[in-house]
Enzyme design. Structure first.
Site, PDB file in Angstrom:
ATOM      1  N   ASP A   7      -6.107   2.414   4.757  1.00  0.00           N
ATOM      2  CA  ASP A   7      -4.576   1.928   5.089  1.00  0.00           C
ATOM      3  C   ASP A   7      -4.603   0.627   5.680  1.00  0.00           C
ATOM      4  O   ASP A   7      -5.889  -0.250   5.717  1.00  0.00           O
ATOM      5  CB  ASP A   7      -4.187   2.663   6.417  1.00  0.00           C
ATOM      6  N   SER A   8      -3.594  -0.175   5.931  1.00  0.00           N
ATOM      7  CA  SER A   8      -3.904  -1.438   6.301  1.00  0.00           C
ATOM      8  C   SER A   8      -4.153  -1.665   7.753  1.00  0.00           C
ATOM      9  O   SER A   8      -4.529  -2.766   8.122  1.00  0.00           O
ATOM     10  CB  SER A   8      -2.503  -2.145   6.311  1.00  0.00           C
ATOM     11  N   GLY A  40       3.512  -4.709   5.418  1.00  0.00           N
ATOM     12  CA  GLY A  40       4.987  -4.538   5.047  1.00  0.00           C
ATOM     13  C   GLY A  40       5.753  -5.868   4.859  1.00  0.00           C
ATOM     14  O   GLY A  40       6.912  -5.939   4.490  1.00  0.00           O
ATOM     15  N   CYS A  70      -1.240   4.733   2.734  1.00  0.00           N
ATOM     16  CA  CYS A  70      -0.272   3.621   3.230  1.00  0.00           C
ATOM     17  C   CYS A  70       0.680   3.455   2.383  1.00  0.00           C
ATOM     18  O   CYS A  70       0.611   3.620   1.125  1.00  0.00           O
ATOM     19  CB  CYS A  70      -1.131   2.373   3.154  1.00  0.00           C
ATOM     20  N   GLU A 162       0.159  -1.466  16.023  1.00  0.00           N
ATOM     21  CA  GLU A 162      -1.037  -2.025  16.036  1.00  0.00           C
ATOM     22  C   GLU A 162      -1.631  -2.667  17.390  1.00  0.00           C
ATOM     23  O   GLU A 162      -2.743  -2.826  17.903  1.00  0.00           O
ATOM     24  CB  GLU A 162      -1.256  -3.017  14.883  1.00  0.00           C
ATOM     25  N   CYS A 194       6.217   5.564   6.600  1.00  0.00           N
ATOM     26  CA  CYS A 194       4.913   4.718   6.971  1.00  0.00           C
ATOM     27  C   CYS A 194       3.999   5.663   7.941  1.00  0.00           C
ATOM     28  O   CYS A 194       4.295   6.217   8.788  1.00  0.00           O
ATOM     29  CB  CYS A 194       5.416   3.517   7.750  1.00  0.00           C
ATOM     30  N   HIS A 196       1.749   4.775  10.063  1.00  0.00           N
ATOM     31  CA  HIS A 196       1.936   4.480  11.535  1.00  0.00           C
ATOM     32  C   HIS A 196       3.025   5.247  12.324  1.00  0.00           C
ATOM     33  O   HIS A 196       2.823   5.212  13.333  1.00  0.00           O
ATOM     34  CB  HIS A 196       2.169   2.845  11.654  1.00  0.00           C
TER      35      HIS A 196
HETATM   36  N1  DGL Z   1       0.650   2.442   7.209  1.00  0.00           N
HETATM   37  C1  DGL Z   1       1.290   1.487   6.314  1.00  0.00           C
HETATM   38  C2  DGL Z   1       2.216   2.261   5.604  1.00  0.00           C
HETATM   39  O1  DGL Z   1       2.246   3.465   5.373  1.00  0.00           O
HETATM   40  C3  DGL Z   1       1.747   0.329   6.955  1.00  0.00           C
HETATM   41  C4  DGL Z   1       1.962  -0.933   6.407  1.00  0.00           C
HETATM   42  C5  DGL Z   1       1.989  -2.197   7.122  1.00  0.00           C
HETATM   43  O2  DGL Z   1       1.001  -2.803   7.190  1.00  0.00           O
HETATM   44  O3  DGL Z   1       2.925  -3.011   7.149  1.00  0.00           O
HETATM   45  O4  DGL Z   1       3.131   1.498   5.085  1.00  0.00           O
END
Ligand code: DGL
Length: 270
Positions: A7-8, A40, A70, A162, A194, A196
């Site tokens: 993931d990011s 994103g 992600c 975050e 997402c 998150h």
């Molecule tokens: N968890 C990522 C997703 O599912 C987040 C993306 C981001 O870093 O903006 O899209």
């Protein structure tokens, strides 16, 4: 044997938690690209470049199979990676399809033609890059007809999560839900598109009301990974150790991850 989870940032930990519960004997190597989150707001070339470099690191850690936990990377980079970049002995799977199969009441891998399904009005909450890719609508159209999808790009929400700023995150959830409800007053289902967002799932459910069924991905991805590994056991790679890798500051990311998962997590530099 190890499977990679990418993931990011911290959001993929929601998926990691579910897959490790479902498959307790499989070591997982987690890669959080915290130094470059959020994805994103990036363009698709940038997301492709960052995602491929993270996946290469997971291959080096002995993972032949990598889950892109992600949606933004799944939406903006996965198809391009599958077309020309992934070597034949490796696999990279996204997180969209298990969710859409659940929404459209399909069994895993049911590729029959699109048909009418029970839900007609679906709210999609996702990052700006996921919303503008229209990948969710494209995957849905392969499986269902007559579903009206209203998508809300939730600017700022990944940053707030975050940063661990719960008050800001909850305020953003309320304002994004209100913005969506101005265009679709009574969705029957809401997709947290997402990884998150399950970290603020209660805020979504309370802003949407108890009548709206909220779908989030972690358990759906875990069930589909278990099914996949049952059919492709060789895809568990040669790595033997669970690990947490980050491009960010390992101490800071470890502290936040420990808060999120409510168990001690120690990240090391990727
Ligand atoms: N968890 C990522 C997703 O599912 C987040 C993306 C981001 O870093 O903006 O899209």
């Amino acid at each position: 044997m190890a499977v990679g989870v990418f993931d990011s940032g911290l959001g993929g930990l929601t998926v990691l938690d579910a897959v490790s519960r479902e498959l307790p004997d499989v070591p997982f190597v987690y890669f959080g690209d915290n130094a470059h989150a959020p994805y994103g707001v990036r363009d698709s070339d940038d997301i492709y470049r960052l995602t491929t470099s993270a996946v290469e690191r997971l291959w080096d850690a002995g993972c032949d199979l990598v889950i892109l936990a992600c949606n933004t990377a799944s939406a903006a980079a996965l198809r391009r990676m599958q077309e020309s970049w992934i070597p034949p002995e490796k696999r990279v799977l996204g997180v969209f399809v298990p969710l859409i199969e659940a929404l459209t009441e399909r069994q895993w891998g049911d590729n029959s033609p699109p048909r009418e399904v029970a839900v007609k009005h679906v709210a999609l909450f996702a990052t700006p890059a996921t919303v503008s890719s229209r990948a969710f609508q494209r995957e849905l159209a392969f499986r269902a007809i007559g579903v009206d999808v209203e998508a809300q790009p939730c600017g700022g929400l990944v940053d707030a999560i975050e940063d661990g700023d719960e008050i800001l995150a909850e305020a953003l959830v309320r304002s994004h839900v209100e913005a969506l409800q101005r265009r679709m007053p009574t969705p029957e289902a809401a997709i947290l598109g997402c990884t998150h967002y399950p970290l603020v799932q209660e805020a979504f459910q309370s802003a949407l009301g108890a009548d709206v069924k909220v779908y989030s991905q972690a358990d759906l991805v875990a069930a589909s990974l278990q099914d996949y590994l049952g059919r492709h056991p060789k895809m568990i790679g040669s790595g033997t150790e669970s690990m947490f890798l980050t491009t960010g500051d390992p101490q800071r990311v470890s502290n936040k991850a420990t808060q999120v998962l409510r168990r001690k997590i120690t990240f090391q530099s990727a």
